[in-house]
Design a protein around this motif. Structure first.
Motif, PDB file in Angstrom:
ATOM      1  N   PHE A 146       0.802  -1.230   0.000  1.00 62.96           N
ATOM      2  CA  PHE A 146       0.000   0.000   0.000  1.00 62.96           C
ATOM      3  C   PHE A 146       0.829   1.272   0.000  1.00 62.96           C
ATOM      4  O   PHE A 146       0.318   2.357  -0.268  1.00 62.96           O
ATOM      5  CB  PHE A 146      -1.021   0.013   1.138  1.00 62.96           C
ATOM      6  N   SER A 147       2.128   1.179   0.258  1.00 66.20           N
ATOM      7  CA  SER A 147       2.972   2.369   0.192  1.00 66.20           C
ATOM      8  C   SER A 147       3.032   2.937  -1.217  1.00 66.20           C
ATOM      9  O   SER A 147       3.386   4.103  -1.403  1.00 66.20           O
ATOM     10  CB  SER A 147       4.384   2.040   0.675  1.00 66.20           C
ATOM     11  N   GLY A 148       2.670   2.117  -2.219  1.00 63.57           N
ATOM     12  CA  GLY A 148       2.660   2.605  -3.593  1.00 63.57           C
ATOM     13  C   GLY A 148       1.670   3.725  -3.827  1.00 63.57           C
ATOM     14  O   GLY A 148       1.788   4.482  -4.792  1.00 63.57           O
ATOM     15  N   GLY A 149       0.683   3.851  -2.940  1.00 62.06           N
ATOM     16  CA  GLY A 149      -0.300   4.917  -3.065  1.00 62.06           C
ATOM     17  C   GLY A 149       0.046   6.161  -2.287  1.00 62.06           C
ATOM     18  O   GLY A 149      -0.768   7.090  -2.197  1.00 62.06           O
ATOM     19  N   GLY A 150       1.246   6.214  -1.704  1.00 58.79           N
ATOM     20  CA  GLY A 150       1.668   7.400  -0.976  1.00 58.79           C
ATOM     21  C   GLY A 150       1.067   7.483   0.414  1.00 58.79           C
ATOM     22  O   GLY A 150       0.384   6.570   0.904  1.00 58.79           O
ATOM     23  N   ASN A 151       1.305   8.622   1.057  1.00 58.31           N
ATOM     24  CA  ASN A 151       0.902   8.784   2.455  1.00 58.31           C
ATOM     25  C   ASN A 151      -0.599   8.665   2.661  1.00 58.31           C
ATOM     26  O   ASN A 151      -1.052   8.141   3.690  1.00 58.31           O
ATOM     27  CB  ASN A 151       1.395  10.132   2.988  1.00 58.31           C
ATOM     28  N   ALA A 152      -1.395   9.128   1.695  1.00 60.16           N
ATOM     29  CA  ALA A 152      -2.851   9.083   1.856  1.00 60.16           C
ATOM     30  C   ALA A 152      -3.338   7.637   1.924  1.00 60.16           C
ATOM     31  O   ALA A 152      -4.170   7.291   2.785  1.00 60.16           O
ATOM     32  CB  ALA A 152      -3.539   9.821   0.710  1.00 60.16           C
ATOM     33  N   LEU A 153      -2.840   6.785   1.043  1.00 59.91           N
ATOM     34  CA  LEU A 153      -3.277   5.390   1.050  1.00 59.91           C
ATOM     35  C   LEU A 153      -2.709   4.644   2.249  1.00 59.91           C
ATOM     36  O   LEU A 153      -3.384   3.778   2.823  1.00 59.91           O
ATOM     37  CB  LEU A 153      -2.875   4.696  -0.252  1.00 59.91           C
ATOM     38  N   ILE A 154      -1.495   4.966   2.643  1.00 57.21           N
ATOM     39  CA  ILE A 154      -0.929   4.366   3.851  1.00 57.21           C
ATOM     40  C   ILE A 154      -1.844   4.652   5.035  1.00 57.21           C
ATOM     41  O   ILE A 154      -2.168   3.760   5.831  1.00 57.21           O
ATOM     42  CB  ILE A 154       0.484   4.921   4.111  1.00 57.21           C
ATOM     43  N   ASP A 155      -2.289   5.896   5.166  1.00 56.16           N
ATOM     44  CA  ASP A 155      -3.176   6.268   6.268  1.00 56.16           C
ATOM     45  C   ASP A 155      -4.486   5.500   6.208  1.00 56.16           C
ATOM     46  O   ASP A 155      -5.009   5.052   7.240  1.00 56.16           O
ATOM     47  CB  ASP A 155      -3.457   7.774   6.238  1.00 56.16           C
ATOM     48  N   ARG A 156      -5.034   5.317   5.008  1.00 55.69           N
ATOM     49  CA  ARG A 156      -6.319   4.614   4.872  1.00 55.69           C
ATOM     50  C   ARG A 156      -6.192   3.155   5.279  1.00 55.69           C
ATOM     51  O   ARG A 156      -7.084   2.601   5.932  1.00 55.69           O
ATOM     52  CB  ARG A 156      -6.829   4.736   3.447  1.00 55.69           C
ATOM     53  N   PHE A 157      -5.093   2.519   4.925  1.00 55.60           N
ATOM     54  CA  PHE A 157      -4.903   1.126   5.335  1.00 55.60           C
ATOM     55  C   PHE A 157      -4.680   1.031   6.839  1.00 55.60           C
ATOM     56  O   PHE A 157      -5.198   0.124   7.497  1.00 55.60           O
ATOM     57  CB  PHE A 157      -3.711   0.511   4.597  1.00 55.60           C
ATOM     58  N   GLU A 158      -3.919   1.965   7.390  1.00 55.90           N
ATOM     59  CA  GLU A 158      -3.630   1.895   8.814  1.00 55.90           C
ATOM     60  C   GLU A 158      -4.847   2.237   9.663  1.00 55.90           C
ATOM     61  O   GLU A 158      -4.984   1.761  10.789  1.00 55.90           O
ATOM     62  CB  GLU A 158      -2.449   2.799   9.147  1.00 55.90           C
ATOM     63  N   GLU A 159      -5.749   3.046   9.106  1.00 54.81           N
ATOM     64  CA  GLU A 159      -6.965   3.386   9.827  1.00 54.81           C
ATOM     65  C   GLU A 159      -7.976   2.245   9.844  1.00 54.81           C
ATOM     66  O   GLU A 159      -8.782   2.117  10.765  1.00 54.81           O
ATOM     67  CB  GLU A 159      -7.616   4.629   9.201  1.00 54.81           C
ATOM     68  N   ASP A 160      -7.971   1.423   8.808  1.00 59.10           N
ATOM     69  CA  ASP A 160      -8.910   0.305   8.716  1.00 59.10           C
ATOM     70  C   ASP A 160      -8.130  -0.958   8.378  1.00 59.10           C
ATOM     71  O   ASP A 160      -7.974  -1.315   7.209  1.00 59.10           O
ATOM     72  CB  ASP A 160      -9.983   0.580   7.647  1.00 59.10           C
ATOM     73  N   ARG A 161      -7.635  -1.661   9.397  1.00 60.19           N
ATOM     74  CA  ARG A 161      -6.830  -2.842   9.178  1.00 60.19           C
ATOM     75  C   ARG A 161      -7.665  -4.060   8.793  1.00 60.19           C
ATOM     76  O   ARG A 161      -7.131  -5.146   8.595  1.00 60.19           O
ATOM     77  CB  ARG A 161      -6.003  -3.157  10.426  1.00 60.19           C
ATOM     78  N   GLY A 162      -8.969  -3.884   8.654  1.00 62.77           N
ATOM     79  CA  GLY A 162      -9.808  -4.982   8.207  1.00 62.77           C
ATOM     80  C   GLY A 162      -9.769  -5.184   6.706  1.00 62.77           C
ATOM     81  O   GLY A 162     -10.256  -6.201   6.193  1.00 62.77           O
ATOM     82  N   ILE A 163      -9.192  -4.228   5.976  1.00 61.57           N
ATOM     83  CA  ILE A 163      -9.126  -4.325   4.511  1.00 61.57           C
ATOM     84  C   ILE A 163      -7.841  -5.040   4.114  1.00 61.57           C
ATOM     85  O   ILE A 163      -6.739  -4.635   4.485  1.00 61.57           O
ATOM     86  CB  ILE A 163      -9.184  -2.935   3.863  1.00 61.57           C
TER      87      ILE A 163
END
Length: 311
Positions: A146-163
């Protein structure tokens, strides 16, 4: 001789990774702006005109703006954005494909995209060798950390670890397609199915091939041998020459930074089908490692200097 390097966008994921790779390199002096100056146009203009090489780790429009700030004939540029990958006057920063001398002598170098790196590494040499037709309707299946999507996508994955998996690009027209088509020499853009998974880094890119339906296609062995010959001697790209497929391929959540790339050709027992597979780190050979590889060449150094190549 020490070269001065300015990373414009050094606070982003790619920029931070490049800084890590250059931090202890005596060949380079990093020109760093304080947090209060990073977005100051005047400070950026001064820095980009004072450095030997500027590395742009910015969104596309911001990268174009940075290039426009250059008012001297000497500053060289490596752009990690999509902005200049198929632009006139820019060398494509994939030395294995375009030639190391091309990158070494270029003033402006466009860093390849992470997915195109895997796709082109597999397909371009085989099209050039006449083992795959340029007018075949290629498809690409790929997953990235998910780091390929930059900081915004990193935050989205870290906020919802169910995905665990996010598929995207479903409307087609992905921004990576122009470079994939151009540098593979294809008549049509491939059908591209990208996704990101719940891992920070790592990438698998696959091109499935129904060889029995592709007129004039080489055999599984021909494809494998051609790739092995094309990358022979490379310290960065390696080819699995075994004719036995592993039971599975893995991307690990705790993978360490890696700047290499591994290619493989797996075929069915009857030779009617093949899967071309590239494994790489989306932040390594897919981004920051590739930028450092080009930087090394531009500064007259061995291309693998300072790279992490132990998988």
């Amino acid at each position: 001789m020490t070269s001065t390097i300015f990373i414009d966008g050094a606070a982003g994921t790619t920029g931070l990774e490049i800084r890590d790779r250059l931090a202890n390199r005596s060949e380079f002096e990093l020109l760093v702006l304080g947090d209060d100056k990073r977005k100051d146009t005047g400070a950026r203009r001064e820095a980009i005109n004072a450095c030997d090489v500027a590395i742009l780790c910015l969104p596309d429009d911001a990268a174009r703006e940075s290039v426009a700030l250059i008012d001297n004939p000497a500053t060289r540029v490596i752009d990690a954005s999509t902005a200049h990958r198929v632009a006139d006057g820019w060398a494509y920063g994939f030395p294995e494909l375009v030639g190391r001398k091309t990158v070494a002598s270029a003033r402006f170098v466009a860093n390849p995209g992470c997915y195109p790196t895997g796709f082109l590494a597999l397909v371009a040499p085989l099209v050039r060798a006449g083992l795959l037709p340029a007018d075949w309707p290629f498809t690409v299946n790929a997953v990235s950390g998910f780091s390929g999507g930059g900081n915004a996508l990193i935050d989205r994955f870290e906020e919802d670890r169910g995905i665990a998996w996010r598929g995207y690009g479903l409307a087609m027209g992905h921004k990576h397609l122009p470079e994939m088509q151009r540098y593979a020499g294809l008549a049509h853009p491939p059908v591209f199915a990208p996704a990101v998974v719940d891992a920070m880094r790592g990438m698998a890119v696959e091109v499935p091939l129904p060889l029995s339906a592709i007129g004039g296609a080489g055999s599984v062995g021909d494809l494998r041998d051609a790739l092995a010959e094309f990358y022979a001697g490379s310290a960065i790209v390696t080819v699995d020459t075994s004719d036995e497929a592993p039971a599975e391929l893995l991307l690990r959540k705790d993978a360490a930074p890696w700047d290499g790339m591994k290619l493989a050709v797996y075929g069915s027992a009857d030779g009617s089908q093949a899967r071309l597979v590239a494994l790489l780190d989306n932040l390594g050979k897919g981004a920051s490692g590739a930028a450092v590889q080009s930087l090394n060449l531009m500064c007259g150094l061995p291309e693998e200097t300072g790279l992490s190549l132990s998988a």
